[in-house]
Design a protein around this motif. Sequence first.
Motif, PDB file in Angstrom:
ATOM      1  N   ALA A 117      54.694  12.596 -45.637  1.00  0.00           N
ATOM      2  CA  ALA A 117      54.640  13.819 -46.441  1.00  0.00           C
ATOM      3  C   ALA A 117      55.677  14.824 -45.938  1.00  0.00           C
ATOM      4  CB  ALA A 117      53.239  14.419 -46.405  1.00  0.00           C
ATOM      5  N   ALA A 118      55.810  14.960 -44.638  1.00  0.00           N
ATOM      6  CA  ALA A 118      56.809  15.866 -44.066  1.00  0.00           C
ATOM      7  C   ALA A 118      58.223  15.372 -44.378  1.00  0.00           C
ATOM      8  CB  ALA A 118      56.606  15.980 -42.556  1.00  0.00           C
ATOM      9  N   ARG A 154      58.773  16.454 -47.721  1.00  0.00           N
ATOM     10  CA  ARG A 154      58.462  17.886 -47.857  1.00  0.00           C
ATOM     11  C   ARG A 154      57.496  18.125 -49.014  1.00  0.00           C
ATOM     12  NH1 ARG A 154      64.415  20.367 -46.607  1.00  0.00           N
ATOM     13  NH2 ARG A 154      64.478  19.619 -44.479  1.00  0.00           N
ATOM     14  N   ILE A 155      56.439  17.315 -49.023  1.00  0.00           N
ATOM     15  CA  ILE A 155      55.369  17.420 -50.012  1.00  0.00           C
ATOM     16  C   ILE A 155      54.039  17.435 -49.279  1.00  0.00           C
ATOM     17  CG2 ILE A 155      56.681  16.271 -51.853  1.00  0.00           C
ATOM     18  CD1 ILE A 155      55.118  13.695 -51.200  1.00  0.00           C
ATOM     19  N   THR A 156      52.953  17.669 -50.011  1.00  0.00           N
ATOM     20  CA  THR A 156      51.620  17.630 -49.398  1.00  0.00           C
ATOM     21  C   THR A 156      51.143  16.187 -49.300  1.00  0.00           C
ATOM     22  OG1 THR A 156      50.456  17.805 -51.495  1.00  0.00           O
ATOM     23  CG2 THR A 156      51.070  19.885 -50.403  1.00  0.00           C
ATOM     24  N   VAL A 157      50.160  15.964 -48.437  1.00  0.00           N
ATOM     25  CA  VAL A 157      49.562  14.635 -48.307  1.00  0.00           C
ATOM     26  C   VAL A 157      48.905  14.236 -49.630  1.00  0.00           C
ATOM     27  CG1 VAL A 157      47.781  13.295 -47.112  1.00  0.00           C
ATOM     28  CG2 VAL A 157      49.271  14.811 -45.818  1.00  0.00           C
ATOM     29  N   ARG A 158      48.332  15.205 -50.316  1.00  0.00           N
ATOM     30  CA  ARG A 158      47.691  14.922 -51.607  1.00  0.00           C
ATOM     31  C   ARG A 158      48.707  14.402 -52.632  1.00  0.00           C
ATOM     32  NH1 ARG A 158      43.394  18.884 -54.525  1.00  0.00           N
ATOM     33  NH2 ARG A 158      42.895  17.500 -56.227  1.00  0.00           N
ATOM     34  N   THR A 159      49.885  14.997 -52.681  1.00  0.00           N
ATOM     35  CA  THR A 159      50.943  14.519 -53.576  1.00  0.00           C
ATOM     36  C   THR A 159      51.390  13.121 -53.155  1.00  0.00           C
ATOM     37  OG1 THR A 159      51.684  16.767 -54.030  1.00  0.00           O
ATOM     38  CG2 THR A 159      53.261  15.002 -54.454  1.00  0.00           C
ATOM     39  N   LYS A 176      50.815   8.939 -42.843  1.00  0.00           N
ATOM     40  CA  LYS A 176      50.797   9.774 -44.048  1.00  0.00           C
ATOM     41  C   LYS A 176      51.391  11.156 -43.828  1.00  0.00           C
ATOM     42  CE  LYS A 176      46.777   8.383 -46.759  1.00  0.00           C
ATOM     43  NZ  LYS A 176      45.488   8.879 -47.245  1.00  0.00           N
ATOM     44  N   HIS A 177      51.031  11.775 -42.723  1.00  0.00           N
ATOM     45  CA  HIS A 177      51.501  13.137 -42.458  1.00  0.00           C
ATOM     46  C   HIS A 177      53.011  13.162 -42.217  1.00  0.00           C
ATOM     47  CE1 HIS A 177      47.456  14.771 -42.430  1.00  0.00           C
ATOM     48  NE2 HIS A 177      47.107  13.678 -41.777  1.00  0.00           N
ATOM     49  N   GLU A 214      49.579  10.835 -51.741  1.00  0.00           N
ATOM     50  CA  GLU A 214      48.542   9.893 -52.182  1.00  0.00           C
ATOM     51  C   GLU A 214      48.656   9.608 -53.678  1.00  0.00           C
ATOM     52  OE1 GLU A 214      45.163  12.021 -50.692  1.00  0.00           O
ATOM     53  OE2 GLU A 214      45.252  11.005 -48.736  1.00  0.00           O
TER      54      GLU A 214
END
Length: 82
Positions: free
Chosen positions: A38-39, A42-47, A34-35, A49
Amino acid sequence: MDSRTDGDVGFDAKNQGTRSASGGFDPLDELIDKHQAAAFFRITVRTLEMWMRKGLPHYRIHRSIRFRRRLLLEYLERTCRN
């Protein structure tokens, strides 16, 4: 005596590098967590999900979630507005 030729697994003189028996490893087929995904976007893990709930392709392996880079790129191309 080593009986390998340039056609065998090992040094590839034509491409100036090494290759595996299967012809090489494609980094787009690598599974990432996930991390890393997300990287990658270039978004957050929450986005990330939230995108998963909307259809972002992923694999659940026991309690872990993994993504294939190639599928992430294909999803992005399908869903992006130009």
